[in-house]
Write a protein that holds these residues in place. Structure first.
Motif, PDB file in Angstrom:
ATOM      1  N   LEU A 129      23.760   6.491 -17.338  1.00 51.45           N
ATOM      2  CA  LEU A 129      24.270   5.629 -18.435  1.00 51.45           C
ATOM      3  C   LEU A 129      25.524   5.116 -18.222  1.00 51.45           C
ATOM      4  N   GLY A 130      26.505   6.248 -17.650  1.00 53.12           N
ATOM      5  CA  GLY A 130      28.086   5.957 -17.429  1.00 53.12           C
ATOM      6  C   GLY A 130      28.235   4.637 -16.635  1.00 53.12           C
ATOM      7  N   VAL A 131      27.503   4.695 -15.528  1.00 55.06           N
ATOM      8  CA  VAL A 131      27.396   3.624 -14.627  1.00 55.06           C
ATOM      9  C   VAL A 131      27.086   2.306 -15.136  1.00 55.06           C
ATOM     10  N   ILE A 132      26.033   2.213 -15.729  1.00 50.90           N
ATOM     11  CA  ILE A 132      25.497   1.002 -16.578  1.00 50.90           C
ATOM     12  C   ILE A 132      26.445   0.678 -17.430  1.00 50.90           C
ATOM     13  N   ALA A 133      27.032   1.590 -18.318  1.00 48.37           N
ATOM     14  CA  ALA A 133      28.191   1.164 -19.408  1.00 48.37           C
ATOM     15  C   ALA A 133      29.339   0.587 -18.863  1.00 48.37           C
ATOM     16  N   ALA A 134      29.682   1.148 -17.682  1.00 50.02           N
ATOM     17  CA  ALA A 134      30.695   0.664 -16.893  1.00 50.02           C
ATOM     18  C   ALA A 134      30.344  -0.831 -16.409  1.00 50.02           C
ATOM     19  N   ALA A 135      29.470  -0.969 -16.030  1.00 51.82           N
ATOM     20  CA  ALA A 135      29.039  -2.534 -15.046  1.00 51.82           C
ATOM     21  C   ALA A 135      29.100  -3.433 -16.367  1.00 51.82           C
ATOM     22  N   VAL A 136      28.337  -2.928 -17.613  1.00 51.15           N
ATOM     23  CA  VAL A 136      28.488  -3.990 -18.637  1.00 51.15           C
ATOM     24  C   VAL A 136      29.781  -4.186 -19.602  1.00 51.15           C
ATOM     25  N   PRO A 167      46.531 -21.610  -5.588  1.00 54.16           N
ATOM     26  CA  PRO A 167      46.317 -22.843  -5.746  1.00 54.16           C
ATOM     27  C   PRO A 167      45.121 -23.321  -6.298  1.00 54.16           C
ATOM     28  N   TYR A 168      44.187 -22.188  -6.575  1.00 54.81           N
ATOM     29  CA  TYR A 168      42.817 -22.614  -7.060  1.00 54.81           C
ATOM     30  C   TYR A 168      42.062 -21.302  -7.567  1.00 54.81           C
ATOM     31  N   TRP A 169      41.207 -21.484  -8.517  1.00 55.69           N
ATOM     32  CA  TRP A 169      40.479 -20.148  -8.867  1.00 55.69           C
ATOM     33  C   TRP A 169      39.134 -20.143  -8.328  1.00 55.69           C
ATOM     34  N   LEU A 170      38.507 -18.987  -8.045  1.00 55.56           N
ATOM     35  CA  LEU A 170      37.136 -19.006  -7.556  1.00 55.56           C
ATOM     36  C   LEU A 170      36.501 -18.000  -8.521  1.00 55.56           C
ATOM     37  N   VAL A 171      35.457 -18.641  -9.281  1.00 55.73           N
ATOM     38  CA  VAL A 171      34.827 -17.934 -10.127  1.00 55.73           C
ATOM     39  C   VAL A 171      33.327 -18.024  -9.883  1.00 55.73           C
ATOM     40  N   SER A 172      32.847 -16.786 -10.070  1.00 57.45           N
ATOM     41  CA  SER A 172      31.237 -16.523  -9.879  1.00 57.45           C
ATOM     42  C   SER A 172      30.888 -17.131 -10.971  1.00 57.45           C
ATOM     43  N   THR A 173      29.541 -17.938 -11.071  1.00 55.25           N
ATOM     44  CA  THR A 173      28.659 -18.244 -12.392  1.00 55.25           C
ATOM     45  C   THR A 173      27.401 -18.483 -11.807  1.00 55.25           C
ATOM     46  N   ARG A 174      26.421 -18.111 -12.857  1.00 60.55           N
ATOM     47  CA  ARG A 174      25.064 -18.629 -12.546  1.00 60.55           C
ATOM     48  C   ARG A 174      24.736 -19.861 -12.905  1.00 60.55           C
ATOM     49  N   ARG A 175      25.697 -20.738 -13.567  1.00 58.87           N
ATOM     50  CA  ARG A 175      25.401 -22.053 -13.850  1.00 58.87           C
ATOM     51  C   ARG A 175      26.784 -22.976 -13.397  1.00 58.87           C
ATOM     52  N   PRO A 176      26.932 -23.272 -12.157  1.00 63.50           N
ATOM     53  CA  PRO A 176      28.176 -23.906 -11.754  1.00 63.50           C
ATOM     54  C   PRO A 176      28.122 -25.303 -12.118  1.00 63.50           C
ATOM     55  N   GLU A 177      26.789 -26.038 -12.111  1.00 63.38           N
ATOM     56  CA  GLU A 177      27.119 -27.245 -12.459  1.00 63.38           C
ATOM     57  C   GLU A 177      27.586 -27.375 -13.839  1.00 63.38           C
ATOM     58  N   GLU A 178      26.890 -26.511 -14.865  1.00 60.31           N
ATOM     59  CA  GLU A 178      27.123 -26.765 -16.319  1.00 60.31           C
ATOM     60  C   GLU A 178      28.677 -26.406 -16.576  1.00 60.31           C
ATOM     61  N   LEU A 179      29.147 -25.598 -15.862  1.00 57.85           N
ATOM     62  CA  LEU A 179      30.673 -25.215 -16.058  1.00 57.85           C
ATOM     63  C   LEU A 179      31.402 -26.329 -15.548  1.00 57.85           C
ATOM     64  N   PRO A 228      25.691  -7.897 -15.364  1.00 56.02           N
ATOM     65  CA  PRO A 228      25.267  -7.350 -14.111  1.00 56.02           C
ATOM     66  C   PRO A 228      23.839  -7.618 -14.072  1.00 56.02           C
ATOM     67  N   ALA A 229      23.398  -7.558 -12.676  1.00 56.15           N
ATOM     68  CA  ALA A 229      21.806  -7.970 -12.372  1.00 56.15           C
ATOM     69  C   ALA A 229      21.308  -6.480 -12.820  1.00 56.15           C
ATOM     70  N   PRO A 230      19.987  -6.762 -12.993  1.00 60.55           N
ATOM     71  CA  PRO A 230      19.030  -5.664 -13.390  1.00 60.55           C
ATOM     72  C   PRO A 230      18.874  -4.730 -12.505  1.00 60.55           C
ATOM     73  N   TRP A 231      19.122  -4.829 -11.042  1.00 55.61           N
ATOM     74  CA  TRP A 231      18.982  -4.015 -10.040  1.00 55.61           C
ATOM     75  C   TRP A 231      20.088  -2.938 -10.146  1.00 55.61           C
ATOM     76  N   ILE A 232      21.214  -3.378 -10.696  1.00 60.95           N
ATOM     77  CA  ILE A 232      22.425  -2.470 -10.876  1.00 60.95           C
ATOM     78  C   ILE A 232      21.842  -1.070 -11.660  1.00 60.95           C
ATOM     79  N   GLY A 233      21.057  -1.425 -12.655  1.00 57.09           N
ATOM     80  CA  GLY A 233      20.449  -0.194 -13.582  1.00 57.09           C
ATOM     81  C   GLY A 233      19.673   0.640 -12.768  1.00 57.09           C
ATOM     82  N   LEU A 234      18.852   0.127 -11.718  1.00 63.44           N
ATOM     83  CA  LEU A 234      17.956   0.661 -10.755  1.00 63.44           C
ATOM     84  C   LEU A 234      18.811   1.458  -9.913  1.00 63.44           C
TER      85      LEU A 234
END
Length: 147
Positions: free
Chosen positions: A46-53, A125-137, A10-16
């Motif tokens: 802490l519960g929200v952060i733990a669930a996100a992780v 028909p296809y998968w749609l996947v979030s990725t921070r490095r789509p070219e590498e994947l 999760p992005a750091p702003w989730i913790g905020l």
């Protein structure tokens, strides 16, 4: 042997955002006890952060398989891949989305990789996947041996 591995932390702003539970709990419990409000708020944050992780999916290309979250598909059934960023990614997640597609999306990870499937028996028909490095994947999928 793994040729690609990414955990969609999760992005750091989730913790905020989760930390906002602390002042909200303090205000809620102030008539009873500020200490209880602080303890409850901290536990909630802490519960929200733990669930996100804990819910952060892992994407792996290894041993002739593509794994994204709890799903997996043999690379022999994977066709073309398409990288989408910015407006293209927004459209791929929305207006252009096929309701039958398998989704592994994180709202805080903007780029996506569309992975076409060639299995005629698969309803997706296809998968749609979030990725921070789509070219590498995409490169790892293309370079991986098909078994």
């Amino acid at each position: 042997m793994e040729s690609y591995r990414e955990r969609l932390w999760p992005a750091p702003w989730i913790g905020l955002i989760a930390a906002l539970a602390i002042p909200a709990s303090l205000l809620t419990f102030a008539p009873i006890s500020v200490l209880v409000g602080g303890i409850v708020g901290t536990a909630l944050a802490l519960g929200v952060i733990a669930a996100a992780v804990a819910s952060a999916p892992i994407i792996i290309v290894a041993d002739g398989m593509l794994r994204a979250g709890s799903a997996r598909v043999p690379l022999s059934l994977v066709g073309e891949t398409t990288v989408a960023r910015g407006d293209e990614a927004r459209l791929a997640r929305g207006q252009q989305l096929d309701a039958r597609a398998h989704l592994v999306l994180r709202p805080d990870v903007a780029p996506v990789l569309r992975i076409d499937l060639t299995d005629p028996d698969d309803p997706a028909p296809y998968w749609l996947v979030s990725t921070r490095r789509p070219e590498e994947l995409a490169a790892a999928i293309a370079a991986a041996p098909r078994t």
